[in-house]
Design a protein around this motif. Sequence first.
Motif, PDB file in Angstrom:
ATOM      1  N   ASP A 266       0.820  -1.226   0.485  1.00 56.23           N
ATOM      2  CA  ASP A 266      -0.282  -0.026   0.107  1.00 56.23           C
ATOM      3  C   ASP A 266       1.377   1.198  -0.111  1.00 56.23           C
ATOM      4  OD1 ASP A 266      -1.805   2.165   0.595  1.00 56.23           O
ATOM      5  OD2 ASP A 266      -2.940   0.794   1.947  1.00 56.23           O
ATOM      6  N   VAL A 267       1.432   2.114  -0.789  1.00 51.13           N
ATOM      7  CA  VAL A 267       1.856   2.755  -1.214  1.00 51.13           C
ATOM      8  C   VAL A 267       1.126   3.935  -0.632  1.00 51.13           C
ATOM      9  CG1 VAL A 267       1.460   3.567  -3.772  1.00 51.13           C
ATOM     10  CG2 VAL A 267       3.916   4.350  -3.072  1.00 51.13           C
ATOM     11  N   ASP A 268      -0.023   4.886  -1.374  1.00 51.40           N
ATOM     12  CA  ASP A 268      -0.443   5.503  -0.402  1.00 51.40           C
ATOM     13  C   ASP A 268      -0.152   5.733   0.860  1.00 51.40           C
ATOM     14  OD1 ASP A 268      -2.044   6.514  -2.734  1.00 51.40           O
ATOM     15  OD2 ASP A 268      -2.478   4.074  -3.005  1.00 51.40           O
TER      16      ASP A 268
ATOM     17  N   ARG B  18       2.498   8.165  -8.444  1.00 50.64           N
ATOM     18  CA  ARG B  18       2.291   7.969 -10.052  1.00 50.64           C
ATOM     19  C   ARG B  18       2.296   6.655 -10.327  1.00 50.64           C
ATOM     20  NH1 ARG B  18       5.893  13.866 -10.995  1.00 50.64           N
ATOM     21  NH2 ARG B  18       4.531  14.959  -9.700  1.00 50.64           N
ATOM     22  N   ARG B  19       2.117   6.710 -11.932  1.00 53.28           N
ATOM     23  CA  ARG B  19       2.327   5.292 -12.507  1.00 53.28           C
ATOM     24  C   ARG B  19       4.030   5.338 -12.405  1.00 53.28           C
ATOM     25  NH1 ARG B  19       4.064   3.385 -16.462  1.00 53.28           N
ATOM     26  NH2 ARG B  19       2.825   1.482 -17.576  1.00 53.28           N
ATOM     27  N   GLY B  20       4.333   4.246 -11.804  1.00 55.48           N
ATOM     28  CA  GLY B  20       5.902   3.612 -12.605  1.00 55.48           C
ATOM     29  C   GLY B  20       6.412   2.889 -13.107  1.00 55.48           C
ATOM     30  N   SER B  21       7.027   2.105 -13.286  1.00 51.62           N
ATOM     31  CA  SER B  21       7.118   0.675 -14.750  1.00 51.62           C
ATOM     32  C   SER B  21       6.282  -0.624 -14.238  1.00 51.62           C
ATOM     33  CB  SER B  21       8.596  -0.290 -13.701  1.00 51.62           C
ATOM     34  OG  SER B  21       9.519   0.673 -13.848  1.00 51.62           O
ATOM     35  N   MET B  22       5.450  -0.934 -15.460  1.00 54.37           N
ATOM     36  CA  MET B  22       4.623  -2.055 -14.912  1.00 54.37           C
ATOM     37  C   MET B  22       4.078  -2.010 -14.788  1.00 54.37           C
ATOM     38  SD  MET B  22       7.609  -5.028 -15.473  1.00 54.37           S
ATOM     39  CE  MET B  22       8.275  -4.730 -14.337  1.00 54.37           C
ATOM     40  N   GLY B  23       2.609  -0.828 -15.145  1.00 56.52           N
ATOM     41  CA  GLY B  23       2.168  -0.110 -13.744  1.00 56.52           C
ATOM     42  C   GLY B  23       1.490  -0.402 -12.781  1.00 56.52           C
ATOM     43  N   SER B  24       3.349  -0.501 -11.669  1.00 54.47           N
ATOM     44  CA  SER B  24       3.175  -0.359 -10.319  1.00 54.47           C
ATOM     45  C   SER B  24       2.706   1.333 -10.185  1.00 54.47           C
ATOM     46  CB  SER B  24       5.061  -0.110  -9.830  1.00 54.47           C
ATOM     47  OG  SER B  24       5.058   0.717 -10.668  1.00 54.47           O
ATOM     48  N   ARG B  25       1.879   1.438  -8.649  1.00 57.61           N
ATOM     49  CA  ARG B  25       2.402   2.886  -8.381  1.00 57.61           C
ATOM     50  C   ARG B  25       3.518   3.377  -7.345  1.00 57.61           C
ATOM     51  NH1 ARG B  25      -2.015   3.898  -5.416  1.00 57.61           N
ATOM     52  NH2 ARG B  25      -1.959   6.017  -6.018  1.00 57.61           N
ATOM     53  N   ILE B  26       4.008   4.289  -7.324  1.00 52.22           N
ATOM     54  CA  ILE B  26       5.490   5.101  -6.736  1.00 52.22           C
ATOM     55  C   ILE B  26       5.407   6.975  -6.303  1.00 52.22           C
ATOM     56  CG2 ILE B  26       6.356   3.897  -8.356  1.00 52.22           C
ATOM     57  CD1 ILE B  26       7.575   5.997 -10.359  1.00 52.22           C
TER      58      ILE B  26
ATOM     59  N   THR C  48      14.597   7.785  -2.248  1.00 51.10           N
ATOM     60  CA  THR C  48      14.305   6.544  -2.079  1.00 51.10           C
ATOM     61  C   THR C  48      13.142   6.085  -2.843  1.00 51.10           C
ATOM     62  OG1 THR C  48      15.531   6.399  -0.137  1.00 51.10           O
ATOM     63  CG2 THR C  48      13.499   4.681   0.182  1.00 51.10           C
ATOM     64  N   GLU C  49      12.617   5.501  -3.204  1.00 48.64           N
ATOM     65  CA  GLU C  49      11.322   5.116  -3.870  1.00 48.64           C
ATOM     66  C   GLU C  49      10.275   3.609  -3.321  1.00 48.64           C
ATOM     67  OE1 GLU C  49      10.077   3.915  -8.504  1.00 48.64           O
ATOM     68  OE2 GLU C  49      11.757   4.103  -7.561  1.00 48.64           O
ATOM     69  N   ILE C  50       9.020   3.977  -3.066  1.00 46.28           N
ATOM     70  CA  ILE C  50       8.083   3.438  -3.042  1.00 46.28           C
ATOM     71  C   ILE C  50       6.978   2.790  -4.037  1.00 46.28           C
ATOM     72  CG2 ILE C  50       6.789   2.825  -0.410  1.00 46.28           C
ATOM     73  CD1 ILE C  50       7.889   4.859   0.887  1.00 46.28           C
ATOM     74  N   VAL C  51       6.799   1.383  -3.496  1.00 46.99           N
ATOM     75  CA  VAL C  51       6.601   0.998  -5.500  1.00 46.99           C
ATOM     76  C   VAL C  51       5.651  -0.157  -4.507  1.00 46.99           C
ATOM     77  CG1 VAL C  51       6.694  -0.197  -6.769  1.00 46.99           C
ATOM     78  CG2 VAL C  51       8.652   1.327  -6.549  1.00 46.99           C
ATOM     79  N   THR C  52       4.240   0.371  -5.091  1.00 46.26           N
ATOM     80  CA  THR C  52       3.206  -1.081  -4.801  1.00 46.26           C
ATOM     81  C   THR C  52       2.945  -1.790  -6.700  1.00 46.26           C
ATOM     82  OG1 THR C  52       2.317   0.020  -3.266  1.00 46.26           O
ATOM     83  CG2 THR C  52       1.107  -1.363  -4.646  1.00 46.26           C
ATOM     84  N   ALA C  53       3.422  -3.053  -7.000  1.00 48.38           N
ATOM     85  CA  ALA C  53       3.819  -3.586  -8.157  1.00 48.38           C
ATOM     86  C   ALA C  53       2.095  -3.850  -8.255  1.00 48.38           C
ATOM     87  CB  ALA C  53       3.953  -4.682  -7.701  1.00 48.38           C
ATOM     88  N   ALA C  54       2.317  -3.933 -10.100  1.00 42.03           N
ATOM     89  CA  ALA C  54       0.362  -3.682 -10.311  1.00 42.03           C
ATOM     90  C   ALA C  54      -0.005  -5.107 -10.317  1.00 42.03           C
ATOM     91  CB  ALA C  54       1.027  -3.528 -12.154  1.00 42.03           C
ATOM     92  N   PRO C  55      -1.213  -5.702 -10.233  1.00 42.46           N
ATOM     93  CA  PRO C  55      -1.282  -6.753  -9.995  1.00 42.46           C
ATOM     94  C   PRO C  55      -1.061  -7.826 -10.600  1.00 42.46           C
ATOM     95  CG  PRO C  55      -3.494  -5.755 -10.135  1.00 42.46           C
ATOM     96  CD  PRO C  55      -2.124  -4.837 -10.655  1.00 42.46           C
TER      97      PRO C  55
ATOM     98  N   SER D 182      -2.184 -14.090 -16.666  1.00 43.64           N
ATOM     99  CA  SER D 182      -1.449 -15.043 -17.292  1.00 43.64           C
ATOM    100  C   SER D 182      -1.012 -16.145 -16.401  1.00 43.64           C
ATOM    101  CB  SER D 182      -0.580 -14.688 -18.440  1.00 43.64           C
ATOM    102  OG  SER D 182       0.502 -13.792 -17.370  1.00 43.64           O
ATOM    103  N   GLY D 183      -0.946 -15.312 -15.069  1.00 46.75           N
ATOM    104  CA  GLY D 183      -0.260 -16.000 -13.593  1.00 46.75           C
ATOM    105  C   GLY D 183       0.918 -15.697 -14.086  1.00 46.75           C
ATOM    106  N   ASP D 184       1.628 -14.758 -14.176  1.00 48.77           N
ATOM    107  CA  ASP D 184       2.746 -13.977 -14.180  1.00 48.77           C
ATOM    108  C   ASP D 184       3.109 -14.363 -12.542  1.00 48.77           C
ATOM    109  OD1 ASP D 184       5.563 -13.112 -14.764  1.00 48.77           O
ATOM    110  OD2 ASP D 184       4.760 -11.519 -15.398  1.00 48.77           O
ATOM    111  N   PRO D 185       4.037 -15.012 -11.985  1.00 49.07           N
ATOM    112  CA  PRO D 185       4.289 -14.787 -10.574  1.00 49.07           C
ATOM    113  C   PRO D 185       5.015 -13.776 -10.314  1.00 49.07           C
ATOM    114  CG  PRO D 185       6.121 -16.375 -11.827  1.00 49.07           C
ATOM    115  CD  PRO D 185       4.859 -16.132 -12.949  1.00 49.07           C
ATOM    116  N   SER D 186       5.697 -12.456 -11.442  1.00 54.67           N
ATOM    117  CA  SER D 186       6.773 -11.763 -11.331  1.00 54.67           C
ATOM    118  C   SER D 186       5.734 -10.214 -10.549  1.00 54.67           C
ATOM    119  CB  SER D 186       6.910 -11.165 -12.604  1.00 54.67           C
ATOM    120  OG  SER D 186       5.818 -10.360 -13.029  1.00 54.67           O
ATOM    121  N   GLY D 187       4.397 -10.215 -10.416  1.00 56.86           N
ATOM    122  CA  GLY D 187       3.602  -9.483  -9.410  1.00 56.86           C
ATOM    123  C   GLY D 187       4.118  -7.974 -10.552  1.00 56.86           C
ATOM    124  N   HIS D 188       4.187  -8.069 -11.745  1.00 60.63           N
ATOM    125  CA  HIS D 188       4.392  -6.988 -12.299  1.00 60.63           C
ATOM    126  C   HIS D 188       4.179  -7.692 -13.713  1.00 60.63           C
ATOM    127  CE1 HIS D 188       7.308  -5.677  -9.499  1.00 60.63           C
ATOM    128  NE2 HIS D 188       7.337  -4.561  -9.980  1.00 60.63           N
TER     129      HIS D 188
END
Length: 150
Positions: A91-93, A112-120, A133-140, A144-150
Motif C-alpha cells: 500500500d504505497v498510499d 504516480r504510475r511507475g514501471s509495468m503499471g506499478s504505483r510509486i 528512495t522510491e516506494i512501490v506497489t506492484a501492479a496486480p 496469465s499467471g505471471d508470478p513476477s507481480g509486474h
Amino acid sequence: MLTRIDHIGIACFDLEATAEFYRDTYGFEVFHSEVNEEQGVREAMLRINGTDDGAASWLQLVQPIREDSPVAKWLAKNGEGVHHIAFGTADVDADSEAIRDKGIRVLYEQPRRGSMGSRITFLHPKDCHGVLTEIVTAAPAPASGDPSGH
C-alpha cells in the motif's frame, strides 16, 4: 509496511549497452522495457528473482530521453551509477502517508504510475541519508499467471 527491495535504479547513458553488460556479465535478461514520458526516461527492467509475496526483485536501467528530465540532470552531475533504491509495499498510499507523518519529505502529493503499471512515490534524499528512495506497489499479477507481480 515495506516488505522487500523492489529494485535498484541504475542511471545510464546507453540503455542497450548497459543491458548487454548485465546480460553478458550476470545472465540477467530484460523482462520489460518502456518509455515513461512523465519521468522523461526509457527504462528496462531486469528480473533478478521472485519472492514469497509473489513479487520480484529487479534492476531498473533508466536512460533520459530529454535534457530536462531529473535523470538527465543527475547523470550530468554524477555520471552513470546507482540512482535510487526502491522498497516494495502492498500500500504505497498508506506507507507514504505514514512516512510523511514522520517528517520525511514525500516528493509526490499522490503516488504516480511507475514501471509495468506499478504505483510509486519518492522520498527526498536529504531526509534519507543521501539516498533517493522510491516506494512501490506492484501492479496486480496479470491473468496469465505471471508470478513476477509486474
